[in-house]
Write an enzyme that holds these catalytic residues in place. Structure first.
Site: not given
Ligand code: PGA
Length: 266
Positions: A27, A29, A112, A114, A186, A192, A229
């Site tokens: 992803n 983003k 997601h 976010e 997630e 992140g 992560s």
């Molecule tokens: P990350 O993000 O691997 O940077 O933790 C995962 C995601 O938001 O899908």
């Protein structure tokens, strides 16, 4: 041209153990450009048929990445990062499921954390988006996950169940098969943060999701992937868990070497 280095055979073992095809989704983003598309599309990825690799770039890059994938005969598949609840009409800025499909997306991330946090994406909206994607022949990657506070208050499974509930209702009402659906677990505190869930923590929630979805048509085909992560250092241990069918990767999918490093090796 980039070629992965180590080649042993975890992917085949994964297939035998899990009976579901492993899915590694990147992803991007709000990151990436044409040059990154070209780098990924021109990379020779491990081609073992026991796992799929999906890249979800920003929507404006889908079509050019699709052309690059064709040009380089790449095994990569494409995904969108969101989709409209609407099919068409006066909804400025929105992108429909059919448009994603036409741009080459075979998958679409929805729900997601976010999108939920910054764009008011509710559980009910996520369920509508799922139905939109399925109607356009795009496989939804439905993200669910609990906050740190919810986990600390032992509310993880209750939060996940509330997120799954409208999804299950739509699938059951419309007799839709789970075989085209992916659930992305997630945990918000792991996204992140460089603090991934442990394989055991993730497995516990994946198992719960699998049990919760057991009444939906073709439940045994449902792929449940972990995100938060994921890196080369932790992917093998996570993927070794019986109910973890792949990974949803953010930061480590923005660099070709870190992405190659976390793939199951063939
Ligand atoms: P990350 O993000 O691997 O940077 O933790 C995962 C995601 O938001 O899908």
């Amino acid at each position: 041209m980039y070629v992965p280095v180590a080649l042993v055979t975890i992917a085949t073992r994964f297939w035998v153990m899990h009976m579901r095809k492993c899915l590694i989704a990147g992803n991007w983003k709000l990151n990436g450009d044409h040059a990154l598309c070209d780098q990924f599309a021109s990379t020779v990825f491990p081609t073992d048929s026991s796992f799929d690799i999906v890249i979800c770039p920003p929507a404006t890059l889908l079509q050019s990445m699709q052309q690059l994938i064709k040009k380089h005969s790449s095994c990569l598949r494409l995904g969108g990062q969101d989709v409209s609840v609407e099919s068409q009409g006066a909804f400025t800025g929105e992108i429909s499921a059919k448009m994603l499909h036409e741009a080459g997306a075979q998958y679409g991330i929805i729900g997601h954390s976010e999108r939920r946090a910054y764009f008011a994406e509710t559980n009910e909206k996520v369920a509508i988006k799922m139905a939109q994607l399925l109607a356009a022949n795009v496989s939804p990657i439905v993200c669910v996950g609990e906050s740190r506070a919810a986990r600390d208050q032992q509310q993880t499974l209750a939060v996940i169940e509330a997120q799954l509930s409208p999804i299950k209702a739509v699938l059951q009402q419309q007799a839709l098969s789970c075989s085209q659906i992916v659930i992305g677990y997630e945990p918000l505190w792991a996204v992140g943060s460089d603090q991934p869930a442990s394989p055991e923590q993730a497995q516990q929630v994946h198992q719960f999701i699998r049990e919760s979805m057991a009444d939906v048509p073709d439940a045994e085909a449902l792929r449940i992937i972990y995100g938060g992560s994921v890196t080369a250092d932790n992917s093998a241990a996570l993927l070794a868990m019986p109910d973890i069918d792949g990974a949803l990767v953010g930061g480590a999918a923005l660099n070709i070497d870190s992405f190659l490093g976390l793939l199951p090796v063939v």
